[in-house]
Design an enzyme around this catalytic site. Sequence first.
Site, PDB file in Angstrom:
ATOM      1  N   HIS A 273      -7.335  -5.977  -0.328  1.00 21.81           N
ATOM      2  CA  HIS A 273      -6.120  -5.173  -0.177  1.00 21.81           C
ATOM      3  C   HIS A 273      -4.982  -5.896   0.543  1.00 21.81           C
ATOM      4  O   HIS A 273      -3.888  -5.355   0.645  1.00 21.81           O
ATOM      5  CB  HIS A 273      -6.482  -3.890   0.586  1.00 21.81           C
ATOM      6  CG  HIS A 273      -5.490  -2.780   0.465  1.00 21.81           C
ATOM      7  ND1 HIS A 273      -4.992  -2.329  -0.738  1.00 21.81           N
ATOM      8  CD2 HIS A 273      -4.891  -2.012   1.426  1.00 21.81           C
ATOM      9  CE1 HIS A 273      -4.142  -1.332  -0.517  1.00 21.81           C
ATOM     10  NE2 HIS A 273      -4.066  -1.128   0.781  1.00 21.81           N
TER      11      HIS A 273
ATOM     12  N   ASP B 111      -9.519  -5.455  -4.511  1.00 20.70           N
ATOM     13  CA  ASP B 111      -8.625  -4.484  -3.876  1.00 20.70           C
ATOM     14  C   ASP B 111      -9.120  -3.050  -4.032  1.00 20.70           C
ATOM     15  O   ASP B 111      -9.581  -2.650  -5.113  1.00 20.70           O
ATOM     16  CB  ASP B 111      -7.237  -4.617  -4.521  1.00 20.70           C
ATOM     17  CG  ASP B 111      -6.094  -4.201  -3.624  1.00 20.70           C
ATOM     18  OD1 ASP B 111      -6.269  -3.265  -2.835  1.00 20.70           O
ATOM     19  OD2 ASP B 111      -5.028  -4.831  -3.735  1.00 20.70           O
TER      20      ASP B 111
ATOM     21  N   SER C 100       0.847  -1.198   0.000  1.00 21.80           N
ATOM     22  CA  SER C 100       0.000   0.000   0.000  1.00 21.80           C
ATOM     23  C   SER C 100       0.887   1.255   0.000  1.00 21.80           C
ATOM     24  O   SER C 100       1.696   1.434  -0.906  1.00 21.80           O
ATOM     25  CB  SER C 100      -0.964  -0.046   1.190  1.00 21.80           C
ATOM     26  OG  SER C 100      -2.008   0.880   1.029  1.00 21.80           O
TER      27      SER C 100
END
Length: 296
Positions: free
Chosen positions: A274, A247, A107
Amino acid sequence: MNVIEGYAPYGDYQTWYRITGDPGSGKPPLFVLHGGPGCTHDYVDSFKGLASGGRAVIHYDQVGNGRSTHLRDKGADFWTVEFFKKELDNLIDHLGVRDAYHVLGQSWGGMLGSEFAVTRPKGLVSLVIADSPASMELWLSEANRLREELPPRVQATLLKHEAAGTTDTKEYQDAVKVFNEKHVCRVVPMPDEVARTFAAIDEDPTVYHTMNGPSEFHVIGTLKTWSVIDRLHAIDVPVLLISGHYDEATRKTVQPYADNIPDVRWHIFEHSSHMPHVEETELCLKVVGDFLAEND
């Protein structure tokens, strides 16, 4: 398995780190960069499984978070991409592994990893960008699209509190949870290591609120105009992209990495959102482990 914990001095601050595995194995170690900005290493803890083949895996809490120095009084001018890039450089040199190492960023960690890689740092062997957008403009556009697919009642709650500036209320957080269970982590109830990271953000949201904002999709912090797209061609090491079918870092947000990095491949985990490293742990570790071994 061998585990070493310590602190790396970073200017006036301390970066906590943990090494899992054998630093003397001869294989380049892997640095794991957590997300947020403002998360902790806990939710990406499963990547320590990559040490089972002898490789050292290095987790750390970025300054401002977790077990590293907290700085609740610092503002937007302090929390910058450059600050966290220098922290990574500092940790690499502190551990004496500048000759050869891999980086995996999840991320925000992948955003940071790409910013690091475009500078062509000495010793970088490969890069894994996990569930990361290439620009926040794309991220916000796609987050708004995903929001529009939520139940109307949830959408109305989010909008009401964002307009009123009451995003710290339980009603808003409950509405955010609906989004998170679809697009952040589809394992319900939330695994302990993920819950620890969310609790850490709640305890000290300084970095997250300053750089991101009050939620994954209400980005009003300093990163809201961030982009690395025009610099991705400079990355000169092999890159693995990973993301989940559900995601919040949608295909559209990841696509510029695939289009602009010279040596790149992309694996999408069909049953994940995610956090493929939590949602499909065994397969995720195999995909990443095979990539690292290929590029040692």
